[in-house]
Design an enzyme around this catalytic site. Structure first.
Site, PDB file in Angstrom:
ATOM      1  N   TYR A  18       0.807  -1.228   0.000  1.00 50.54           N
ATOM      2  CA  TYR A  18       0.000   0.000   0.000  1.00 50.54           C
ATOM      3  C   TYR A  18       0.838   1.276   0.000  1.00 50.54           C
ATOM      4  O   TYR A  18       0.297   2.370  -0.185  1.00 50.54           O
ATOM      5  CB  TYR A  18      -0.913   0.032   1.230  1.00 50.54           C
ATOM      6  CG  TYR A  18      -1.973  -1.037   1.230  1.00 50.54           C
ATOM      7  CD1 TYR A  18      -3.026  -1.002   0.317  1.00 50.54           C
ATOM      8  CD2 TYR A  18      -1.930  -2.088   2.138  1.00 50.54           C
ATOM      9  CE1 TYR A  18      -3.999  -1.989   0.310  1.00 50.54           C
ATOM     10  CE2 TYR A  18      -2.893  -3.079   2.144  1.00 50.54           C
ATOM     11  CZ  TYR A  18      -3.929  -3.023   1.225  1.00 50.54           C
ATOM     12  OH  TYR A  18      -4.893  -3.996   1.218  1.00 50.54           O
ATOM     13  N   HIS A  23      -4.183   6.292  -1.430  1.00 53.10           N
ATOM     14  CA  HIS A  23      -4.783   6.407  -0.095  1.00 53.10           C
ATOM     15  C   HIS A  23      -3.731   6.730   0.967  1.00 53.10           C
ATOM     16  O   HIS A  23      -4.072   7.148   2.069  1.00 53.10           O
ATOM     17  CB  HIS A  23      -5.492   5.092   0.253  1.00 53.10           C
ATOM     18  CG  HIS A  23      -6.826   5.260   0.921  1.00 53.10           C
ATOM     19  ND1 HIS A  23      -7.493   6.460   1.026  1.00 53.10           N
ATOM     20  CD2 HIS A  23      -7.643   4.340   1.522  1.00 53.10           C
ATOM     21  CE1 HIS A  23      -8.644   6.276   1.658  1.00 53.10           C
ATOM     22  NE2 HIS A  23      -8.755   5.008   1.970  1.00 53.10           N
ATOM     23  N   TYR A  69      -5.237  -0.574   9.871  1.00 54.79           N
ATOM     24  CA  TYR A  69      -5.767  -0.274   8.544  1.00 54.79           C
ATOM     25  C   TYR A  69      -6.507   1.052   8.610  1.00 54.79           C
ATOM     26  O   TYR A  69      -6.854   1.547   9.682  1.00 54.79           O
ATOM     27  CB  TYR A  69      -6.626  -1.433   8.025  1.00 54.79           C
ATOM     28  CG  TYR A  69      -5.741  -2.510   7.452  1.00 54.79           C
ATOM     29  CD1 TYR A  69      -5.293  -2.434   6.141  1.00 54.79           C
ATOM     30  CD2 TYR A  69      -5.288  -3.555   8.254  1.00 54.79           C
ATOM     31  CE1 TYR A  69      -4.432  -3.388   5.628  1.00 54.79           C
ATOM     32  CE2 TYR A  69      -4.427  -4.514   7.752  1.00 54.79           C
ATOM     33  CZ  TYR A  69      -4.003  -4.422   6.437  1.00 54.79           C
ATOM     34  OH  TYR A  69      -3.133  -5.354   5.935  1.00 54.79           O
ATOM     35  N   ASN A  71      -9.447   2.188   8.100  1.00 53.96           N
ATOM     36  CA  ASN A  71     -10.736   2.343   8.790  1.00 53.96           C
ATOM     37  C   ASN A  71     -10.632   2.158  10.299  1.00 53.96           C
ATOM     38  O   ASN A  71     -11.634   2.255  11.005  1.00 53.96           O
ATOM     39  CB  ASN A  71     -11.785   1.397   8.188  1.00 53.96           C
ATOM     40  CG  ASN A  71     -11.394  -0.062   8.294  1.00 53.96           C
ATOM     41  OD1 ASN A  71     -10.265  -0.388   8.655  1.00 53.96           O
ATOM     42  ND2 ASN A  71     -12.324  -0.946   7.981  1.00 53.96           N
ATOM     43  N   ASN A 117     -12.772   7.021   5.259  1.00 53.86           N
ATOM     44  CA  ASN A 117     -12.883   6.093   6.394  1.00 53.86           C
ATOM     45  C   ASN A 117     -11.885   6.373   7.507  1.00 53.86           C
ATOM     46  O   ASN A 117     -12.174   6.139   8.679  1.00 53.86           O
ATOM     47  CB  ASN A 117     -12.741   4.648   5.914  1.00 53.86           C
ATOM     48  CG  ASN A 117     -13.976   4.177   5.175  1.00 53.86           C
ATOM     49  OD1 ASN A 117     -15.077   4.670   5.425  1.00 53.86           O
ATOM     50  ND2 ASN A 117     -13.809   3.248   4.256  1.00 53.86           N
TER      51      ASN A 117
END
Length: 196
Positions: A18, A23, A69, A71, A117
């Site tokens: 990631y 993001h 993560y 969220n 989120n």
């Protein structure tokens, strides 16, 4: 009028897969600020993230990238903020922003989560207090809301990434203005910047 910002958070998903996705743009801000100040970020399990500390304009500023993560980001933010008794209005959260194009970044104080989120969970874990500062790093929008999830978890094309990186660099330069001279001056400088 200076701002007493004591914590800068860069929202992200953990793991190498990631690291370069859109993001994680918030984390890039924290990483660049740490690099400029020659500070290493280290894993701190009690804060569920990697942390560091810099001093700028005579102020201590803690840095945090949650390793939960996205969220679950609020768990990390709340753990560090509670430990150091940092109020929500003393926190700046850097995050990716669909509603701004690549090459643009903007400071803001307060507001909702806009469907993000990481912001949603942070607001929830901070007792629904939304009064923290935000640094919105533009990543653009795929044009269709059904494509957003794949878009934010994808990597930007090279030209877009160069624009995002330039906006991150300018935002980091504007952090000193924010801490020393306040939100309005920092906004005036950063909001006039656009990488093409």
């Amino acid at each position: 009028m200076s701002n007493n910002i004591r914590l800068l958070v860069g929202l992200a998903n953990p793991g190498a897969e990631y690291a370069k996705t859109r993001h994680n743009a918030g984390a890039w801000v924290v990483q660049e600020l740490a690099r400029v100040h020659n500070v290493s970020l280290r894993e701190e399990s009690k804060y569920f993230g990697v942390t560091g500390r810099i001093t700028t304009n005579g102020q201590d500023l803690r840095l945090l990238i949650p390793t939960t993560y996205m969220n679950l980001s609020g768990k990390s933010v709340a753990a560090l903020a509670n430990f150091f008794q940092i109020k929500p209005e003393e926190i700046l959260i850097a995050h990716d922003e669909l509603d701004l194009p690549p090459g643009v970044a903007k400071f803001k104080k307060g507001g909702g989560h806009g469907g993000h989120n990481g912001l949603r969970d942070t607001i929830s874990k901070m007792g629904n207090n939304k009064e923290f500062y935000r640094l919105r790093v533009g990543i653009g929008h795929p044009g269709d809301k059904n494509k957003v999830a794949n878009f934010v978890l994808g990597k930007a094309p090279v030209k877009e990434q160069e624009c995002i990186d330039a906006a991150v660099d300018e935002a980091v330069r504007c952090m000193d203005i924010l801490l020393k001279d306040g939100l309005n001056k920092a906004q005036n400088r950063l909001h006039s910047f656009k990488a093409e």
